[in-house]
Enzyme design. Structure first.
Site, PDB file in Angstrom:
ATOM      1  N   ASN A  11       0.798  -1.236   0.000  1.00 49.97           N
ATOM      2  CA  ASN A  11       0.000   0.000   0.000  1.00 49.97           C
ATOM      3  C   ASN A  11       0.823   1.276   0.000  1.00 49.97           C
ATOM      4  OD1 ASN A  11      -2.596  -1.304   0.019  1.00 49.97           O
ATOM      5  ND2 ASN A  11      -2.142  -1.909   2.131  1.00 49.97           N
ATOM      6  N   ARG A  18      -3.890   9.529  -0.273  1.00 51.95           N
ATOM      7  CA  ARG A  18      -4.925   9.441   0.762  1.00 51.95           C
ATOM      8  C   ARG A  18      -4.261   9.503   2.128  1.00 51.95           C
ATOM      9  NH1 ARG A  18      -6.582   4.068  -0.145  1.00 51.95           N
ATOM     10  NH2 ARG A  18      -7.745   4.273   1.780  1.00 51.95           N
ATOM     11  N   TYR A  23       0.183  10.269   6.775  1.00 50.91           N
ATOM     12  CA  TYR A  23       1.384   9.975   5.980  1.00 50.91           C
ATOM     13  C   TYR A  23       1.909  11.166   5.182  1.00 50.91           C
ATOM     14  CZ  TYR A  23      -0.035   5.225   7.170  1.00 50.91           C
ATOM     15  OH  TYR A  23      -0.390   4.082   7.867  1.00 50.91           O
ATOM     16  N   ALA A  82       2.138  -2.805   6.564  1.00 56.65           N
ATOM     17  CA  ALA A  82       1.390  -3.636   7.518  1.00 56.65           C
ATOM     18  C   ALA A  82       2.039  -4.997   7.753  1.00 56.65           C
ATOM     19  CB  ALA A  82      -0.042  -3.809   7.024  1.00 56.65           C
ATOM     20  N   GLU A 103      14.752  -0.610   9.699  1.00 58.61           N
ATOM     21  CA  GLU A 103      13.284  -0.602   9.626  1.00 58.61           C
ATOM     22  C   GLU A 103      12.816   0.848   9.734  1.00 58.61           C
ATOM     23  OE1 GLU A 103      11.454  -2.775  12.823  1.00 58.61           O
ATOM     24  OE2 GLU A 103       9.432  -2.082  12.296  1.00 58.61           O
ATOM     25  N   HIS A 105       9.414   3.606   9.609  1.00 58.37           N
ATOM     26  CA  HIS A 105       7.988   3.929   9.550  1.00 58.37           C
ATOM     27  C   HIS A 105       7.823   5.437   9.452  1.00 58.37           C
ATOM     28  CE1 HIS A 105       7.024  -0.179  10.291  1.00 58.37           C
ATOM     29  NE2 HIS A 105       7.911  -0.173  11.272  1.00 58.37           N
ATOM     30  N   SER A 107       4.998   7.137  10.016  1.00 57.39           N
ATOM     31  CA  SER A 107       4.239   7.582  11.193  1.00 57.39           C
ATOM     32  C   SER A 107       4.889   7.026  12.460  1.00 57.39           C
ATOM     33  CB  SER A 107       2.791   7.093  11.094  1.00 57.39           C
ATOM     34  OG  SER A 107       2.746   5.676  11.121  1.00 57.39           O
TER      35      SER A 107
HETATM   36  O1  CA2 Z   1       4.050   4.546   9.201  1.00 59.04           O
HETATM   37  C1  CA2 Z   1       4.403   3.730   8.333  1.00 59.04           C
HETATM   38  O2  CA2 Z   1       5.265   3.959   7.504  1.00 59.04           O
HETATM   39  C2  CA2 Z   1       3.675   2.374   8.231  1.00 59.04           C
HETATM   40  O3  CA2 Z   1       4.665   1.380   7.939  1.00 59.04           O
HETATM   41  C3  CA2 Z   1       2.689   2.507   7.083  1.00 59.04           C
HETATM   42  C4  CA2 Z   1       1.799   1.282   6.928  1.00 59.04           C
HETATM   43  C5  CA2 Z   1       1.151   0.893   8.264  1.00 59.04           C
HETATM   44  O4  CA2 Z   1       0.419  -0.312   8.118  1.00 59.04           O
HETATM   45  C6  CA2 Z   1       2.187   0.727   9.358  1.00 59.04           C
HETATM   46  O5  CA2 Z   1       1.515   0.433  10.566  1.00 59.04           O
HETATM   47  C7  CA2 Z   1       2.988   2.000   9.531  1.00 59.04           C
HETATM   48  C8  CA2 Z   1       0.678   1.576   5.913  1.00 59.04           C
HETATM   49  C9  CA2 Z   1       1.174   1.938   4.540  1.00 59.04           C
HETATM   50  C10 CA2 Z   1       0.012   2.313   3.687  1.00 59.04           C
HETATM   51  O6  CA2 Z   1       0.137   3.684   3.364  1.00 59.04           O
HETATM   52  C11 CA2 Z   1      -0.957   4.346   2.898  1.00 59.04           C
HETATM   53  C12 CA2 Z   1      -0.712   5.588   2.361  1.00 59.04           C
HETATM   54  C13 CA2 Z   1      -1.770   6.327   1.877  1.00 59.04           C
HETATM   55  C14 CA2 Z   1      -3.041   5.816   1.934  1.00 59.04           C
HETATM   56  C15 CA2 Z   1      -3.291   4.583   2.460  1.00 59.04           C
HETATM   57  C16 CA2 Z   1      -2.225   3.832   2.952  1.00 59.04           C
END
Ligand code: CA2
Length: 152
Positions: A11, A18, A23, A82, A103, A105, A107
């Site tokens: 994703n 979005r 993000y 995820a 690693e 992230h 957020s």
């Molecule tokens: O904070 C991060 O980088 C995450 O790895 C992002 C993942 C999330 O599942 C982790 O818990 C934290 C989600 C990536 C999906 O990013 C999106 C971006 C825009 C719209 C929807 C999803």
């Protein structure tokens, strides 16, 4: 030229389209440009990849484990998305390939839902960068480079 891999999981191709409150507004293509500029400064060749498929990510981790062993790469900055919270297979791939991984992230997963607080990747990561937004990618490339120069 020695490479650095920047790997993105499921994703993350949606970045900037979005959920900007979580993000930000930067697209994955823009993140790639930022990473390329940082890699250029460090005289590294950037390999930037994203996949929504666990098996593809595992194959790339194996590939770069071999590249590091052959002295052609310093390792990977990896945002597992995820898969962070679900994937024993990716944990085993990093451990098995002995790939040096930072690693990352975007957020701060620790001030979000409880299910984001556990990572299967952290125990096999060399370092972790969390909560700096997309700036984290350049910080992580730099950190991995410094560790590789120290021979760590
Ligand atoms: O904070 C991060 O980088 C995450 O790895 C992002 C993942 C999330 O599942 C982790 O818990 C934290 C989600 C990536 C999906 O990013 C999106 C971006 C825009 C719209 C929807 C999803």
């Amino acid at each position: 030229m020695t490479s650095v891999l920047v790997l993105n999981g499921p994703n993350l191709n949606l970045l900037g389209t979005r959920k900007p409150e979580v993000y930000g507004h930067t697209s994955l293509a823009d993140v790639e440009k930022m990473c390329r500029s940082e890699a250029d400064k460090l005289d590294l060749d950037l390999v930037f990849r994203q996949s929504n498929h666990e098996g593809q990510l595992i194959d790339w981790i194996h590939e770069f484990g071999r590249e590091v062993k052959d002295g052609n790469s310093i390792g990977a900055v990896y945002n597992p998305g995820a898969h962070t919270h679900t994937s024993v297979a990716l944990h085993d791939a990093i451990e098995g390939a002995e790939l040096p991984v930072i690693e990352l992230h975007i957020s701060n997963v620790h001030n979000r839902e409880e299910f984001r607080h556990h990572s299967f990747i952290s125990p096999v990561a060399r370092g972790i960068v969390v909560g700096f937004g997309v700036l984290g990618y350049t910080l992580a490339i730099n950190g991995l480079y410094q560790l590789s120069r120290q021979g760590n």
